[in-house]
Design an enzyme around this catalytic site. Structure first.
Site, PDB file in Angstrom:
ATOM      1  N   CYS A  66     -45.874  -1.898   4.368  1.00 51.13           N
ATOM      2  CA  CYS A  66     -45.883  -2.377   5.745  1.00 51.13           C
ATOM      3  C   CYS A  66     -44.781  -1.694   6.543  1.00 51.13           C
ATOM      4  CB  CYS A  66     -45.700  -3.890   5.782  1.00 51.13           C
ATOM      5  SG  CYS A  66     -45.809  -4.582   7.445  1.00 51.13           S
ATOM      6  N   CYS A  70     -39.309  -7.060   8.492  1.00 50.71           N
ATOM      7  CA  CYS A  70     -39.018  -8.475   8.254  1.00 50.71           C
ATOM      8  C   CYS A  70     -38.037  -8.595   7.085  1.00 50.71           C
ATOM      9  CB  CYS A  70     -40.301  -9.236   7.967  1.00 50.71           C
ATOM     10  SG  CYS A  70     -41.562  -9.061   9.257  1.00 50.71           S
ATOM     11  N   CYS A  73     -39.103  -9.793   3.459  1.00 52.72           N
ATOM     12  CA  CYS A  73     -40.390  -9.377   2.906  1.00 52.72           C
ATOM     13  C   CYS A  73     -40.292  -8.251   1.888  1.00 52.72           C
ATOM     14  CB  CYS A  73     -41.333  -8.971   4.043  1.00 52.72           C
ATOM     15  SG  CYS A  73     -43.003  -8.641   3.458  1.00 52.72           S
ATOM     16  N   CYS A 110     -57.473 -17.799   1.051  1.00 54.02           N
ATOM     17  CA  CYS A 110     -56.720 -17.053   2.063  1.00 54.02           C
ATOM     18  C   CYS A 110     -56.507 -15.623   1.588  1.00 54.02           C
ATOM     19  CB  CYS A 110     -55.370 -17.716   2.308  1.00 54.02           C
ATOM     20  SG  CYS A 110     -55.480 -19.477   2.694  1.00 54.02           S
ATOM     21  N   CYS A 141     -59.535 -17.998   5.310  1.00 52.68           N
ATOM     22  CA  CYS A 141     -58.342 -17.759   6.106  1.00 52.68           C
ATOM     23  C   CYS A 141     -57.890 -16.329   5.840  1.00 52.68           C
ATOM     24  CB  CYS A 141     -57.226 -18.741   5.730  1.00 52.68           C
ATOM     25  SG  CYS A 141     -55.665 -18.484   6.601  1.00 52.68           S
ATOM     26  N   CYS A 201     -53.196 -21.411  11.595  1.00 50.99           N
ATOM     27  CA  CYS A 201     -52.288 -21.707  10.493  1.00 50.99           C
ATOM     28  C   CYS A 201     -50.969 -21.024  10.840  1.00 50.99           C
ATOM     29  CB  CYS A 201     -52.857 -21.183   9.180  1.00 50.99           C
ATOM     30  SG  CYS A 201     -51.768 -21.407   7.752  1.00 50.99           S
ATOM     31  N   ARG A 273     -47.987 -27.746   4.696  1.00 49.16           N
ATOM     32  CA  ARG A 273     -48.198 -27.122   3.386  1.00 49.16           C
ATOM     33  C   ARG A 273     -46.901 -26.653   2.756  1.00 49.16           C
ATOM     34  NH1 ARG A 273     -51.609 -22.889   4.504  1.00 49.16           N
ATOM     35  NH2 ARG A 273     -53.349 -24.333   4.304  1.00 49.16           N
TER      36      ARG A 273
END
Length: 340
Positions: A66, A70, A73, A110, A141, A201, A273
């Site tokens: 990616c 972040c 991550c 998901c 999802c 979500c 969650r």
């Protein structure tokens, strides 16, 4: 009892209240622990079966590489985390994983891809995954990063039920965690998702070095969405070697439980969650989170690239607590089928 209904907190719970202030949520955080738990249980039982847990399974359909930075991550290409970049997973493998998840008791599947946002050629393959997983009788999802114009509508047409896009943390702390985009970019994608008629979500990550006030500000941002997210994942930071947050100071477990309780009180109709970080939690801590109003878990052996409690352990824990699994996500007062 009187400590539960002290002034700025009680005023925040009136039916006419339309927005939560950060100060009101800080007042919730500051309640004695047992009073906060009691308050959260009251709200939870008014809207849900307090002994039912929704289970979702998360699969990384495209791992690593990616371009974003972040700080938490493992999939950011710029960090040396030992994670190998992989191509988009073939449809057949995704469907096998979905079948296994359903057989194991998951009601939602998901799919996550490590992109800043999907290119159309990649989105076309994801759309096929959504259609095929949906045909298995599972809620669907995806989390694909930031969406371009028209992409949310394509996902809706394919049968997508939920789009995950977390806002991560308080607005004032966001730049300390992420520099390659701003929080407003995330809200832009969430608006596209809402406009397309897809359920949202959206949650955040706790334990990145933020203050309690920042945790309250994160909850306020989520609760003041119109409407609030149908699903609110609360992640406990998993410290990944090689990322900037690998050595973040540990969070008091009771503060995490307080965050769950504040999410439940301010978002009474949302599923809250337990997400990343559950592998590091004891059974007792998870039970406290359920008591605080968490009523959904990610279920399976892995969350994208980090570990998750094994399914057998989860089943054993829910059995010991006398809790049952639920299928479609619906509140007690309007249980007419899955939302969306």
């Amino acid at each position: 009892m009187s400590a539960v209904v002290t002034s700025p907190v009680e005023s925040a719970a009136t039916p006419a209240q339309k927005r939560w202030t950060v100060a009101q949520i800080e007042a919730l955080f500051a309640l004695p622990f047992t009073d906060l738990m009691f308050r959260a249980q009251q709200v939870h039982r008014a809207h849900f079966d307090a002994n039912a847990i929704q289970r979702s399974t998360l699969l990384s359909i495209k791992t690593g590489g990616c371009s974003e930075d972040c700080g938490y991550c493992s999939q950011a290409a710029r960090y040396n985390t030992g994670l190998e970049r992989e191509e988009l997973m073939p449809l057949g493998e995704v469907l096998q994983a979905a079948r296994t998840a359903k057989e194991g008791g998951a009601s939602r599947f998901c799919m996550g891809a490590a992109w800043r946002g999907p290119k159309q050629k990649d989105l076309d393959q994801v759309l096929e995954m959504v259609r095929e997983v949906k045909s298995l009788g599972l809620e669907t999802c995806v989390t694909l990063g930031m969406l371009k114009e028209g992409q949310a509508e394509q996902l809706k047409d394919a049968g997508l039920d939920y789009y995950n896009h977390n806002i991560d943390t308080a607005p004032e702390f966001y730049g300390a965690v992420i520099g390659t985009h701003n929080q407003g970019d995330r809200f832009d994608t969430l608006e596209k998702v809402r406009d397309a008629g897809i359920n949202v979500c959206c949650g955040g990550i706790i334990g990145m070095g933020e203050s309690r006030r920042m945790r309250a500000a994160l909850i306020a941002e989520l609760a003041n969405m119109d409407p609030p997210p149908e699903s609110v994942p609360i992640n406990h930071l998993v410290q990944v070697e090689g990322t900037p947050l690998a050595n973040a100071a540990p969070l008091d477990p009771f503060e995490f439980v307080r965050t769950i309780a504040c999410a439940r009180i301010t978002m009474p109709n949302s599923y809250v969650r337990l997400s990343a970080g559950r592998q590091q939690m004891s059974d007792e801590l998870q039970a406290l989170c359920f008591l605080a109003g968490a009523n959904s878990i990610f279920y399976g052996d892995k969350l994208l690239t980090t570990g998750n409690p094994e399914a057998d352990r989860d089943r054993g824990l829910l059995e010991r607590l006398g809790m049952k699994a639920v299928g479609s996500l619906c509140a007690v007062e309007a249980c007419a089928g899955p939302r969306g």
